[in-house]
Design a protein around this motif. Structure first.
Motif, short mmCIF file in Angstrom:
data_model
loop_
_atom_site.label_atom_id
_atom_site.label_comp_id
_atom_site.label_asym_id
_atom_site.label_seq_id
_atom_site.Cartn_x
_atom_site.Cartn_y
_atom_site.Cartn_z
N ALA A 224 36.45 87.41 27.96
CA ALA A 224 36.58 85.53 29.52
C ALA A 224 37.58 84.98 29.53
O ALA A 224 38.50 84.38 30.08
CB ALA A 224 35.18 85.42 29.47
N LEU A 225 37.81 84.08 28.15
CA LEU A 225 38.87 83.58 28.12
C LEU A 225 40.23 84.16 28.53
O LEU A 225 41.43 83.19 28.33
CB LEU A 225 38.85 82.79 26.88
CG LEU A 225 37.50 81.73 26.07
CD1 LEU A 225 37.26 81.63 25.17
CD2 LEU A 225 37.61 80.36 26.75
N SER A 226 40.30 85.36 27.35
CA SER A 226 41.61 86.32 27.62
C SER A 226 42.53 86.02 28.62
O SER A 226 43.39 85.35 28.89
CB SER A 226 41.93 87.53 26.98
OG SER A 226 41.44 86.84 25.51
N TRP A 227 41.35 86.48 30.02
CA TRP A 227 41.70 87.37 31.29
C TRP A 227 41.42 85.72 31.66
O TRP A 227 42.79 85.58 32.98
CB TRP A 227 40.75 87.63 31.91
CG TRP A 227 40.66 89.60 31.44
CD1 TRP A 227 40.28 90.19 30.45
CD2 TRP A 227 41.62 90.15 31.67
NE1 TRP A 227 40.31 91.55 30.46
CE2 TRP A 227 41.78 91.97 31.13
CE3 TRP A 227 42.67 89.91 32.62
CZ2 TRP A 227 42.60 92.57 31.43
CZ3 TRP A 227 43.68 91.27 32.75
CH2 TRP A 227 43.17 92.76 32.22
N THR A 228 40.90 84.99 31.32
CA THR A 228 40.86 83.48 32.62
C THR A 228 42.06 82.89 32.03
O THR A 228 43.10 82.83 32.75
CB THR A 228 39.89 82.39 32.15
OG1 THR A 228 37.91 83.51 32.59
CG2 THR A 228 39.54 81.50 32.81
N MET A 229 42.71 82.71 30.75
CA MET A 229 43.88 81.39 30.45
C MET A 229 44.96 82.59 31.35
O MET A 229 46.18 81.29 30.92
CB MET A 229 43.95 80.91 29.39
CG MET A 229 42.85 80.86 28.82
SD MET A 229 42.15 81.00 26.84
CE MET A 229 43.30 78.74 26.90
N ALA A 230 44.96 83.65 30.62
CA ALA A 230 45.76 84.69 30.51
C ALA A 230 46.70 84.21 32.48
O ALA A 230 47.71 84.17 32.94
CB ALA A 230 45.60 85.89 30.06
#
Length: 469
Positions: A224-230
């Motif tokens: 979730a963090l990877s997709w959100t931040m990217a």
């Protein structure tokens, strides 16, 4: 005096020529093994200073900036300083040469460093220390493992890898834009801002992928963090070059309904990214990392990145000039600014663009954002030393506290409308206090750590002795 000055330089030139251009010759090695190679320049210094020691001693024993400036500003003082440099730079060059031979470092690497030491003594010395540490670490496998872990992290994080390569491509496109497109936006080339952001985001995405790799693999929160931040950073990195292509600004722009919408979308994306960085910092606090010093560097880096992002929100408030313009014209085409005390777009530092005439919040914003790289890097470099984990842990904490203090000072300086290149006495005083405090506390931590190691060794020896008795 001119003849003596030239003679002093000639006293060391043959030795430097041997060290740099004939490092493998056995005569060079034999000469370098003797510390007397620096003696001729030291003798020239002695001959020059002895007849004048009475006049020079007060300045040396009780130094002050005006006094030292007056001494070095005279022909005799300049000659003294030059002879001092010649003697000690050569002695340092000799040490570098011998240490490089002990570590079996290639002369192709060391000769340029020796030349750098000849030209800019301390810079050459620091370069050699970093090179030697890197080579030793590479031979021990530490750097190879670190590089492998970064590459593995990038491959494991598809969204952040996509963001990384998108920005690598954008760096090339923006560079071409600088060459082919000569338009100017708020005093800077149109494609300079996309280039700067692309470089920064490429570094950020790679570092973030590596940082998140310390969280439990496959965890839903990591994905979730990877997709959100990217995604949030990606939105910004689409709008910035789009606005450059349109020939207008991307930030603070409310000139047209489209510009207002685009900046509003960027504002939402940045806010979501800020929240995600806070969540990532909280997750890193809960995650166990074997190397405690590296763990602290990663956690502090992530937390201080949040602080750096927060500085960005200070730029979004309308300035007094913008509010006055809105009151008179009933329109506010620009809302917010990064410059304090002058309009955006004035004289600035090369490439970075930070104002050289007024305060600039981008300095603190930049320094805070790149804590994500610098704090873990400091921990990794300390890992190459022989200090205990406890000492390294303390040093990382001290560096982190000093880094936070530096961000605070940069914000304070900017809000006072003071340029980063024109600090006043109060600013210089606070920077001096912060620097000295960090240095002294770090020295105390190192010596305390050594004392603890010696005490532990003594205690262990006594226990062995008692057991034997």
């Amino acid at each position: 005096m001119d003849h003596w000055f030239a003679l002093a330089s000639l006293l060391v030139a043959p030795f430097w020529a041997l060290l740099i251009f004939a490092p493998r010759w056995r005569v060079t090695v034999k000469i370098a093994e003797s510390p007397w190679i620096a003696a001729p320049a030291a003798l020239a210094y002695l001959v020059l200073i002895l007849p004048r020691i009475g006049a020079i001693a007060p300045t040396i024993m009780h130094p002050s900036l005006p006094g030292v400036a007056a001494l070095l500003g005279s022909p005799v003082g300049a000659f003294l300083g030059w002879a001092h440099f010649l003697a000690f730079d050569l002695f340092m060059g000799r040490w570098i040469f011998l240490e490089a031979r002990r570590d079996n470092l290639s002369s192709l690497l060391i000769s340029p460093i020796l030349y750098l030491t000849l030209m800019f003594g301390p810079i050459g010395f620091l370069t050699f220390l970093m090179l030697r540490a890197a080579v030793r670490s590479w031979r021990a496998g530490q750097i190879r493992r670190s590089v492998a872990s970064v590459l593995q992290a990038l491959n494991a994080s598809t969204p952040l890898m996509l963001l990384f390569w998108f920005n690598v491509a954008l760096i090339g496109a923006a560079t071409a834009g600088l060459v082919l497109d000569h338009r100017i936006i708020t005093g800077a080339p149109a494609w300079l801002k996309p280039l700067k952001f692309a470089i920064s985001v490429a570094i950020y995405s790679a570092t973030l992928a590596w940082t998140l790799s310390f969280l439990p693999a496959g965890a839903r929160i990591v994905r979730a963090l990877s997709w959100t931040m990217a995604s949030m950073v990606g939105i910004e990195m689409v709008i910035i070059p789009l606005q450059a292509f349109r020939g207008t600004t991307s930030h603070f722009n409310h000139s047209t309904p489209l510009d207002t919408v685009l900046f509003g979308v960027m504002g939402i994306a940045i806010t979501v990214l800020w929240v995600a960085q806070i969540v990532a910092s909280a997750q890193l606090l809960r995650t166990k990392i074997a190397d405690r010093a590296l763990a602290l560097g990663i956690r502090l880096g992530s937390a201080l990145t949040v602080v750096g992002m927060t500085v960005g929100f200070l730029m979004t408030a309308p300035t007094a000039a913008q509010m006055a313009s809105a009151a008179a014209l009933h329109v506010m085409p620009v809302v917010g600014a990064h410059t304090v005390g002058a309009p955006d777009g004035g004289a600035g530092l090369p490439f970075l663009g930070w104002s050289t005439r007024a305060g600039d919040l981008r300095v603190a914003h930049f320094v805070g954002l790149h804590a994500l790289q610098l704090l873990p890097l400091a921990a990794l470099l300390l890992g190459l030393s022989r200090w205990s984990e406890t000492v390294r842990l303390r040093l990382v904490g001290i560096f982190g506290a000093g880094y936070l203090g530096a961000i605070g000072l940069l914000v304070w300086q900017a809000l006072r409308g003071e340029s980063i290149v024109r600090p006043d006495g109060a600013t210089l005083g606070l920077w001096s206090v912060l620097s000295v405090a960090v240095l002294l506390i770090a020295i105390i931590a190192i010596f305390q750590g050594r004392h603890e190691v010696r005490t532990s060794a003594i205690d262990a020896g006594e226990l062995v002795g008692q057991g034997g008795g």
